[in-house]
Design a protein around this motif. Structure first.
Motif, short mmCIF file in Angstrom:
data_model
loop_
_atom_site.label_atom_id
_atom_site.label_comp_id
_atom_site.label_asym_id
_atom_site.label_seq_id
_atom_site.Cartn_x
_atom_site.Cartn_y
_atom_site.Cartn_z
N CYS A 158 0.85 -1.19 0.00
CA CYS A 158 0.00 0.00 0.00
C CYS A 158 0.89 1.24 0.00
O CYS A 158 1.75 1.39 0.86
N ILE A 159 0.69 2.12 -0.99
CA ILE A 159 1.52 3.31 -1.09
C ILE A 159 0.79 4.58 -0.65
O ILE A 159 1.41 5.62 -0.44
N LYS A 160 -0.53 4.49 -0.50
CA LYS A 160 -1.28 5.63 0.01
C LYS A 160 -2.61 5.16 0.58
O LYS A 160 -3.27 4.29 -0.01
N THR A 161 -3.01 5.72 1.70
CA THR A 161 -4.31 5.42 2.30
C THR A 161 -5.10 6.71 2.45
O THR A 161 -4.58 7.71 2.97
N LEU A 162 -6.34 6.70 1.97
CA LEU A 162 -7.24 7.82 2.16
C LEU A 162 -8.17 7.46 3.31
O LEU A 162 -9.18 6.77 3.13
N ASP A 163 -7.81 7.87 4.51
CA ASP A 163 -8.61 7.56 5.69
C ASP A 163 -9.87 8.41 5.72
O ASP A 163 -9.83 9.60 5.37
N GLY A 164 -10.98 7.80 6.13
CA GLY A 164 -12.23 8.54 6.21
C GLY A 164 -12.58 9.23 4.91
O GLY A 164 -13.00 10.38 4.89
N ALA A 165 -12.39 8.50 3.80
CA ALA A 165 -12.55 9.11 2.48
C ALA A 165 -13.94 9.71 2.28
O ALA A 165 -14.10 10.68 1.55
N HIS A 166 -14.93 9.13 2.94
CA HIS A 166 -16.31 9.64 2.85
C HIS A 166 -16.90 9.83 4.25
O HIS A 166 -17.97 9.31 4.57
N GLY A 167 -16.14 10.55 5.06
CA GLY A 167 -16.59 10.88 6.40
C GLY A 167 -16.73 9.69 7.32
O GLY A 167 -17.48 9.75 8.29
N GLY A 168 -16.01 8.64 7.03
CA GLY A 168 -16.08 7.44 7.86
C GLY A 168 -17.11 6.44 7.40
O GLY A 168 -17.14 5.31 7.90
N THR A 169 -17.99 6.80 6.46
CA THR A 169 -18.97 5.85 5.94
C THR A 169 -18.30 4.90 4.96
O THR A 169 -17.19 5.14 4.48
N ALA A 170 -18.98 3.81 4.64
CA ALA A 170 -18.45 2.83 3.70
C ALA A 170 -18.22 3.45 2.34
O ALA A 170 -18.98 4.32 1.89
#
Length: 416
Positions: A290-302
């Motif tokens: 994994c080279i990048k993680t977008l945490d909470g990409a949609h406000g924590g929703t799925a």
């Protein structure tokens, strides 16, 4: 996708073992002496089993339509086919100064009906064929030109054939780059590979068995590997020739929930995953790290979907916060948000149109397809036609054709 040719020594060993199994030990010994084959002279029925498999594989079932299969007579994609490499029509500067474009006037030209909700669709890389997958566990293979030029002639059906081999709902589809193989995945914990070049064949010639329902699949542009995302959090990478499965072993890299969608970029250098855990991850295809993680990409929703732009600079995601987002992959920042549809409960699958001018997605609050201008984020059109929720929009890679899949059991083909 041809397997490595079996060696002469392996063939002779199988012949000798089969002769011993039939009770012809003396004949088997003579063959071994004459050929110098390496064998332990142990009885085995493996040769007859392989012949039966080959016989079953070559038996052709009746096709849905009178279709010759001649359109699949190529061995590899045309060298001049560049539909995967159309350069993205936008960048950060053009987005800042852009005005909303006029959306195409989409007209419904054809629809096909499943026996259950239609869940997913895809076009082949050259745009000549399309496929749909349903909750009823079936797939349909479609001729795009016949959908486009529907004449009403009952003998000129766009549905080439219906494929039956899954036991539970079909979740995702992927065409092999050579256009000869269609892969599908299902809640029945399997991935099926269908040989489209054989007329009338409705069942898979190869399958990959998993221990979890398989949610999403994606062929590498070379056709050598197949990504799979399941209800497990680990990414699966299958070698198509050997069927060997690799998984990301690092707990630090893994999602913390089911993978909802998995997609290679156009060159296959990177791939992306979305998850019920609310994150999006971008991976290096060579190292599988994994080279990048977008945490909470949609406000924590799925997060329900991931799509790369053709130039691999941007990533489109959709989530249960009723928002589609466009991300800069390098910086990990949001470039644009698209709001105007509702997505609170369902794993909706949006799509860019062929030149990435527009983004289209279903809408839980209506039965329409919502069309956004990619550069400005403006909602520019609603495309009606369905009688229930639209779960998936698939776009042709060569023109404005789209397939929309709905809980009304139908897949509808629109074009401008």
């Amino acid at each position: 996708m041809n397997s490595n040719r079996i060696t002469e020594d392996e063939v002779l060993s199988l012949v000798i073992s089969q002769l011993v199994a039939y009770g012809y030990s003396a004949v088997a010994q003579s063959v071994a002496d004459a050929t110098g084959a390496t064998t332990d002279m142990m009885p085995s029925a493996r040769l007859s089993e392989l012949l039966q498999i080959a016989k079953d594989k070559n038996e052709e079932e009746d096709s849905d339509d009178d279709y010759s299969g001649k359109d699949f007579d190529r061995e590899s994609p045309r060298e001049d086919m560049d539909v995967h490499m159309n350069v993205s029509g936008f960048d950060v500067e053009s987005m800042r100064n852009a005005q909303p474009k006029t959306a195409p006037e989409y007209n419904q030209l054809y629809y096909t009906q499943h026996k259950g909700p239609c869940r997913t669709a895809i076009f082949s890389a050259d745009g000549r064929f399309a496929a749909t997958g349903s909750h009823d566990s079936s797939l349909k293979l479609l001729d795009v030109n016949k959908m486009k030029n529907r004449s009403g002639d009952a003998g000129d059906k766009p549905v080439i054939r219906t494929l039956y081999d899954h036991l539970e709902p079909v979740n995702d589809l992927s065409f092999h780059p050579n256009g000869l193989v269609l892969a599908s995945c299902s809640n029945d914990q399997s991935i099926k590979l269908f040989d489209l070049s054989k007329t009338g064949v409705k069942r898979a010639f190869r399958y990959l068995q998993d221990a979890q329902p398989v949610n999403s699949i994606s062929f590498h542009p070379s056709g050598d590997f197949l990504l799979a995302g399941t209800k497990d959090a680990a990414v699966r990478i299958y070698d198509v020739k050997t069927l060997q499965c690799y998984t990301n072993s690092s707990n630090a890299d893994m999602h913390r929930g089911s993978i909802t969608q998995i997609r290679y970029s156009n060159t296959g250098k990177i791939f992306a995953t979305s998850s019920l855990d609310g994150t999006v991850r971008i991976w290096d295809s060579t190292t599988s790290h994994c080279i990048k993680t977008l945490d909470g990409a949609h406000g924590g929703t799925a997060v329900s979907s991931v799509r790369f732009t053709s130039n691999e600079k941007y990533l489109m995601t959709a989530g249960l916060d009723s928002t589609v987002r466009l991300w800069d992959i390098t910086s990990g920042k949001v470039l644009m948000e698209y709001k105007g549809h509702e997505q609170r409960l369902q794993m909706l699958q949006p799509s860019f149109n062929y030149n990435e001018d527009f983004i289209m997605i279903g809408d839980e609050s209506s039965t329409d397809v919502i069309c956004y201008d990619t550069q400005t984020g403006a909602l520019v059109k609603r495309i009606p036609g369905h009688n229930n929720l639209v779960r998936c929009v698939a776009s042709s890679p060569v023109d404005n054709g789209i397939l929309t899949c709905s809980d009304d059991y139908r897949a509808r083909y629109f074009n401008a």
